[in-house]
Scaffold this motif. Structure first.
Motif, PDB file in Angstrom:
ATOM      1  N   UNK A 104     -31.372  31.546  29.916  1.00 51.14           N
ATOM      2  CA  UNK A 104     -30.133  31.207  29.207  1.00 51.14           C
ATOM      3  C   UNK A 104     -29.021  30.682  30.107  1.00 51.14           C
ATOM      4  N   UNK A 105     -28.985  31.077  31.383  1.00 51.95           N
ATOM      5  CA  UNK A 105     -27.870  30.691  32.243  1.00 51.95           C
ATOM      6  C   UNK A 105     -27.804  29.180  32.488  1.00 51.95           C
ATOM      7  N   UNK A 106     -28.841  28.453  32.153  1.00 49.57           N
ATOM      8  CA  UNK A 106     -28.837  26.997  32.320  1.00 49.57           C
ATOM      9  C   UNK A 106     -28.408  26.269  31.055  1.00 49.57           C
ATOM     10  N   UNK A 107     -28.127  26.985  30.006  1.00 47.68           N
ATOM     11  CA  UNK A 107     -27.890  26.373  28.698  1.00 47.68           C
ATOM     12  C   UNK A 107     -26.543  26.818  28.119  1.00 47.68           C
ATOM     13  N   UNK A 108     -25.903  25.902  27.429  1.00 47.85           N
ATOM     14  CA  UNK A 108     -24.726  26.229  26.623  1.00 47.85           C
ATOM     15  C   UNK A 108     -25.139  26.384  25.168  1.00 47.85           C
ATOM     16  N   UNK A 109     -24.322  27.089  24.413  1.00 54.13           N
ATOM     17  CA  UNK A 109     -24.652  27.345  23.012  1.00 54.13           C
ATOM     18  C   UNK A 109     -23.398  27.189  22.153  1.00 54.13           C
ATOM     19  N   UNK A 110     -23.546  26.504  21.046  1.00 52.36           N
ATOM     20  CA  UNK A 110     -22.476  26.374  20.058  1.00 52.36           C
ATOM     21  C   UNK A 110     -22.853  27.228  18.852  1.00 52.36           C
ATOM     22  N   UNK A 111     -22.001  28.194  18.530  1.00 52.88           N
ATOM     23  CA  UNK A 111     -22.256  29.089  17.401  1.00 52.88           C
ATOM     24  C   UNK A 111     -21.655  28.445  16.155  1.00 52.88           C
ATOM     25  N   UNK A 112     -22.521  27.870  15.320  1.00 47.86           N
ATOM     26  CA  UNK A 112     -22.082  27.050  14.182  1.00 47.86           C
ATOM     27  C   UNK A 112     -22.002  27.869  12.900  1.00 47.86           C
ATOM     28  N   UNK A 113     -21.437  29.054  12.986  1.00 48.26           N
ATOM     29  CA  UNK A 113     -21.285  29.921  11.816  1.00 48.26           C
ATOM     30  C   UNK A 113     -19.865  29.766  11.290  1.00 48.26           C
ATOM     31  N   UNK A 114     -19.760  29.389  10.008  1.00 53.68           N
ATOM     32  CA  UNK A 114     -18.444  29.130   9.414  1.00 53.68           C
ATOM     33  C   UNK A 114     -18.482  29.580   7.956  1.00 53.68           C
ATOM     34  N   UNK A 115     -18.409  30.897   7.762  1.00 55.83           N
ATOM     35  CA  UNK A 115     -18.397  31.427   6.400  1.00 55.83           C
ATOM     36  C   UNK A 115     -17.690  32.776   6.379  1.00 55.83           C
ATOM     37  N   UNK A 116     -17.586  33.336   5.181  1.00 55.91           N
ATOM     38  CA  UNK A 116     -16.783  34.547   4.985  1.00 55.91           C
ATOM     39  C   UNK A 116     -17.585  35.833   5.119  1.00 55.91           C
ATOM     40  N   UNK A 117     -18.906  35.741   5.317  1.00 57.88           N
ATOM     41  CA  UNK A 117     -19.740  36.940   5.273  1.00 57.88           C
ATOM     42  C   UNK A 117     -20.036  37.542   6.634  1.00 57.88           C
ATOM     43  N   UNK A 118     -19.873  36.761   7.708  1.00 58.82           N
ATOM     44  CA  UNK A 118     -20.300  37.206   9.036  1.00 58.82           C
ATOM     45  C   UNK A 118     -19.095  37.699   9.837  1.00 58.82           C
ATOM     46  N   UNK A 162     -23.035  36.341  23.975  1.00 60.79           N
ATOM     47  CA  UNK A 162     -22.526  36.225  25.350  1.00 60.79           C
ATOM     48  C   UNK A 162     -23.271  37.153  26.302  1.00 60.79           C
ATOM     49  N   UNK A 163     -23.677  38.311  25.799  1.00 56.68           N
ATOM     50  CA  UNK A 163     -24.360  39.286  26.648  1.00 56.68           C
ATOM     51  C   UNK A 163     -25.711  38.779  27.148  1.00 56.68           C
ATOM     52  N   UNK A 164     -26.239  37.716  26.562  1.00 57.54           N
ATOM     53  CA  UNK A 164     -27.532  37.182  26.990  1.00 57.54           C
ATOM     54  C   UNK A 164     -27.417  36.321  28.249  1.00 57.54           C
ATOM     55  N   UNK A 165     -26.192  35.958  28.652  1.00 57.92           N
ATOM     56  CA  UNK A 165     -26.017  35.242  29.911  1.00 57.92           C
ATOM     57  C   UNK A 165     -26.022  33.731  29.812  1.00 57.92           C
ATOM     58  N   UNK A 166     -25.695  33.176  28.648  1.00 54.64           N
ATOM     59  CA  UNK A 166     -25.639  31.722  28.521  1.00 54.64           C
ATOM     60  C   UNK A 166     -24.531  31.149  29.404  1.00 54.64           C
ATOM     61  N   UNK A 167     -24.725  29.900  29.824  1.00 56.91           N
ATOM     62  CA  UNK A 167     -23.737  29.219  30.673  1.00 56.91           C
ATOM     63  C   UNK A 167     -22.389  29.164  29.988  1.00 56.91           C
ATOM     64  N   UNK A 168     -22.367  28.786  28.700  1.00 60.80           N
ATOM     65  CA  UNK A 168     -21.152  28.756  27.892  1.00 60.80           C
ATOM     66  C   UNK A 168     -21.503  29.140  26.468  1.00 60.80           C
ATOM     67  N   UNK A 169     -20.550  29.772  25.791  1.00 65.62           N
ATOM     68  CA  UNK A 169     -20.693  30.073  24.366  1.00 65.62           C
ATOM     69  C   UNK A 169     -19.452  29.548  23.661  1.00 65.62           C
TER      70      UNK A 169
END
Length: 375
Positions: A79-93, A103-110
């Motif tokens: 994961x440290x070599x990859x960025x991630x975009x969290x595309x969640x946009x709703x009222x339930x989460x 973030x705890x997984x160690x991605x380069x960016x979140x």
């Protein structure tokens, strides 16, 4: 003069937006918003190497991009070599714990969805309240004015927290939501016990049932729901609630025919690309003698126009008002300031009833309802 929001906006704009980088980008969430983001990033030269989705099916792809669960992806990748975009946009989460776990997984960016919109302004259209922070540049003054207009400290806290969240993407700034008490919040005065109720955006009758469970009875009901599938459910539901009139119509500032996107969900809405033609009416023309004591509006972005089409009935009868504020960014200040400028003596309160600043409601309490019970 208090210029809290003007200052807040300028300070936010002065902060540099984060830059998305990494060997590849992952998109968390394979729904419509995730697919829009993946298409945009691919068009900008980013390598979108996967969708991460809790409902991924074995072998699933969107185009050529694989769809897998986060746990499955982590088994074979660093994961440290990859960025991630969290595309969640709703009222339930509830977003803070989800973002913390990613973030705890160690991605380069979140990046969350608000941070994405701020990093790539105008990349995607506004969606409900979601927009780039630069769009707030001209609106510090009306936000400061609204802050002075609101009737209680909790409302002012909600306003400031929502604006700070929308500018920063920091979900932890949002107050604790009052889940389950939408349209009858326990810390505001009660509506009249016997309601003459206009339900704008009645869906399948869920608000009627919610008010009934809260101890309210109905003297009369006028319910508007333009989606044909929802209207059939509504017509069946109102039989349990006394005298009622149901209209298969949208509401606006004038009577006209409009295009409508009907999908039998809560998000059915007026749209220039809609697949049906519907009748739009004004409350003033549709209900000239109704005498409401409560009007609710949750009509997918048409609230401002519908209020303009209801000015006479509101001015004459001074009903309580429960109006959604989250369908467009500007409704947050445009709707309460419109009503305030009519000079009808309302007290204005803001409360939130779902995650992520969804189900944000303006409660306009008329002067004939005592305010002592506000806590």
């Amino acid at each position: 003069m208090n210029d809290k929001f003007q200052t807040l906006i300028q300070e936010s704009l002065a902060l540099p937006s984060p830059v998305l980088n990494g060997d590849s980008v992952l998109v968390y969430g394979a729904g419509n918003k995730g697919r829009e983001i993946a298409r945009f990033l691919s068009g900008r030269g980013y390598v979108v190497s996967g969708f991460l989705d809790t409902n991924a099916k074995p072998g699933q792809h969107i185009g050529r991009i694989p769809v897998v669960t986060l746990n499955d992806w982590l088994r074979d990748n660093e994961p440290e070599r990859h960025s991630i975009v969290v595309a969640i946009h709703n009222y339930t989460v509830e977003m803070p714990p989800l973002l913390d776990s990613i973030r705890a997984q160690g991605f380069k960016q979140v990046f969350n969805i608000v941070e994405f919109y701020n990093a790539f302004p105008k990349a995607l259209p506004d969606h409900y309240w979601l927009t780039a922070k630069a769009c707030y540049t001209p609106f510090g003054d009306p936000l400061d004015r609204l802050h002075r207009v609101l009737a209680d400290e909790k409302s002012r806290e909600w306003l400031e927290a929502v604006v700070r969240f929308r500018l920063s993407g920091n979900y932890t700034l949002l107050p604790k939501t009052q889940l389950g008490d939408q349209y009858r919040p326990g810390d505001l005065p009660m509506w009249p016990q016997s309601l003459r109720f206009i339900d704008c955006g009645a869906f399948d009758g869920d608000t009627l049932e919610h008010l009934r469970q809260g101890g309210y009875s109905f003297d009369a009901i006028a319910a508007f729901e333009p989606d044909p599938g929802n209207f059939r459910k509504l017509a069946e539901a109102v039989r349990r609630h006394g005298e009622a009139i149901c209209f298969p119509c949208a509401l606006g500032a004038q009577t006209e025919s409009l295009r409508f996107n009907a999908d039998a969900s809560m998000a059915s809405q007026i749209s220039s690309t809609g697949d049906q033609t519907i009748q739009c009416v004004t409350l003033d023309e549709a209900l000239p003698n109704f005498r409401p004591n409560l009007i609710k509006m949750d009509i997918e972005g048409a609230e401002l126009e519908a209020l303009l089409g209801a000015r006479r009935i509101i001015s004459e009868h001074r009903p309580g008002l429960a109006i959604s504020l989250y369908h467009t960014p500007g409704h947050l200040w445009q709707i309460p300031l419109l009503l305030h400028d009519w000079g009808l003596g309302y007290r204005f309160h803001i409360r939130g009833h779902a995650h992520n600043s969804y189900e944000l409601v303006l409660y306009a309490i008329p002067s004939n309802i005592p305010g002592e019970s506000i806590r």
